[in-house]
Structures are given as C-alpha cells and as structure tokens.
Scaffold this motif. Sequence first.
Motif, PDB file in Angstrom:
ATOM      1  N   VAL A   6       0.852  -1.183   0.000  1.00  0.00           N
ATOM      2  CA  VAL A   6       0.000   0.000   0.000  1.00  0.00           C
ATOM      3  C   VAL A   6       0.889   1.235   0.000  1.00  0.00           C
ATOM      4  N   VAL A  18      -5.313   0.342   5.348  1.00  0.00           N
ATOM      5  CA  VAL A  18      -4.422  -0.604   6.015  1.00  0.00           C
ATOM      6  C   VAL A  18      -5.122  -1.230   7.226  1.00  0.00           C
ATOM      7  N   LEU A  21      -7.729  -3.706   6.003  1.00  0.00           N
ATOM      8  CA  LEU A  21      -7.152  -4.979   5.565  1.00  0.00           C
ATOM      9  C   LEU A  21      -6.775  -5.855   6.745  1.00  0.00           C
ATOM     10  N   ASP A  27      -4.236 -10.814   5.029  1.00  0.00           N
ATOM     11  CA  ASP A  27      -3.130 -10.280   4.243  1.00  0.00           C
ATOM     12  C   ASP A  27      -1.978  -9.799   5.114  1.00  0.00           C
ATOM     13  N   VAL A  29       0.547  -6.721   5.048  1.00  0.00           N
ATOM     14  CA  VAL A  29       0.529  -5.394   4.435  1.00  0.00           C
ATOM     15  C   VAL A  29       1.876  -4.718   4.618  1.00  0.00           C
ATOM     16  N   SER A  72       5.500  -8.473  -3.845  1.00  0.00           N
ATOM     17  CA  SER A  72       4.074  -8.299  -3.552  1.00  0.00           C
ATOM     18  C   SER A  72       3.200  -9.045  -4.543  1.00  0.00           C
TER      19      SER A  72
END
Length: 332
Positions: A6, A18, A21, A27, A29, A72
Amino acid sequence: MRKVLVTGGAGFIGSNFVHYLIENTDDHVTVLDKLTYAGNLASLEGLPEDRFTFVKGDIADASVVEPLVAASDVVVHYAAESHNDNSLHDPRPFLDTNIIGTFTLLEAVRKHGVRYHHISTDEVYGDLELDDPQRFTEHTPYNPSSPYSSTKAGSDLLVRAWVRSFGVRATISNCSNNYGPYQHVEKFIPRQITNVLTGERPKLYGAGLNVRDWIHANDHSSAVLTIVEKGVIGETYLIGADGEKDNKSVVELILTLTGNPADAYDHVVDRAGHDLRYAIDSTKLRTELGWQPRYQDFEAGLAATIDWYRANEAWWQPQKAATEAKYVAQGQ
C-alpha cells in the motif's frame, strides 16, 4: 497469505485502508510512505508486527519501489499530493508524486506482473452545476480544474495506457470526498471539528454553497477491496455513498453535534477555482461487483468522526497550530 503493498499508507485514506485490511483479511501489508507533512506514523500504531511492515521511501524512486513490488501480490496505490490549496501555491510536488510516482510504480508492476489498483478522485471530472440532475459516471469526460486534479487525471491516463499498451493488470477507482479518522487537520471536516474542539470558530469558504459527495473512509476501503478482488482488469469504478451536502450544511451540523449554535462560524475568502459540485453515480460498482456502503447516515458517521477527534487530540494537536497559521496568512 496475500502480500499487499500500500503506497501512501500513512496518509488519511491509505491508513484507513491498512487498518481495514488487517481487520478483515489475512493479508500481510507493507506500507511505502515518504512521510511528508500529511503522512503520520501514529496512524499505523498498534498494528500486528507479524502482518505489517513499514518502509519509508519515495514512490518516484525506482530503487525503492521495484524490490517492494517484486515481493508483492497486489499493489494498491494511494500515495498522492492531494490538497488543492497547496497545488495552487506550489504545483511541482504534484507532478513529481502524482505523475512520475505513478509512472515508476507502473513500470515496476509491468516488469514483475503484479496486480495493481490505482486510487483516484472524482475531481478529475471537474465540477457540476448546483442544479444539474446529472452525476459523474465512468463515462464522464475529464475536465480537471486545478494542478492537483490535473495531475491525478494524468496519472489515470497513464494507468489506462499501461493496461492497453503493456497488458498491466490494473483497475482504477475514482472516489468522492472521504471523511473519518486520521484525516489531516488542513482538510475541510477535520479543520472545522478541531476548531470547535480548541475553542476557535469554524471557517467557511465564501457562501459555503459548494457541494461535496461525502463517503466514510471505511466504505471507501471496503469498495477498494471489492475492486481488488472482483474488479475486471482495465475497468474504472466510481465509489460514492450518495452523500451530497453543501459545505454550509456540514459546518452547521458539526456545530450542532458539538452543542454549539449552528451559526457560530466565520466566512473567509473563497478558494481560487473552487469547484461547485461533485456527485458520484456508483451504480456500476454496486450492480456489477455487489458493493454497498455501510455508513449511509451522514449525520451518524459525522458524529462518530467528531468523537474520534475528541478522543485523539494527541494525534492531531501537533499539526494544528502550523496549519491554522498557514490559513491565516492566506486570509482563510
């Protein structure tokens, strides 16, 4: 575990995404943020160390960007210079970040075949008349009116070109005005809230008739995640929650919700080139991808936002004096 990069994740809508998520997915991050004045590490405090990594760096620096992109599965690009007043004072940083930064990311995702989602704004479409029954759609022609919105429009066009010319797996979203936690006090709603909380009178540009289409940052986050997971490559989706309010009504509601007279504000000189009205038609996102906003009651969302600023003075107070001094110097 999906690995999501991000950019601009220490900024307002980036940090909200963020948190969203971390709370709603499994995930990992990674946030890449230059930490300019609008980026704040305090907005990312308390995130689990095993699922969150922070990297300080410039999205226009390929030597920083490329290894992060290579590691990523998805890149969600929030990083931007995003304040109209600042763009009128000094346009150059907007070109560096919004155009060159986006180009740098696109070249990296192109090289490594990484899924890319591009966060943009409804301001690329210009503005609407106050009495216009139409709203912006994915087919509205671009007509930006400031250095900020024109550089965002340019970055959108770069994404479209990289999809068509190089097969980059990208989507774009253009969102209406966000409100909620972690927004810098230079912005309209948090400026008025923090003025009230510090005993200052809110400030209203001109007559306050300019209309914005407000959406809570959590609804923006849920829409972006929906597009990342379900969106069609190459498509653009408009994100909005049917929250049209004129600035005068917003200021008066903030005052009312904080127990003050609704007229206890000051008019200040209007901003140059101030767009009249933004309005989003998010039918495509809702019908094709099944997204719906959660915060459909603006008054309730605004009350919760006021409560957050009241409870988090340590977060915004360091920014406040310098921000107000700048506005005073501009007669605003």
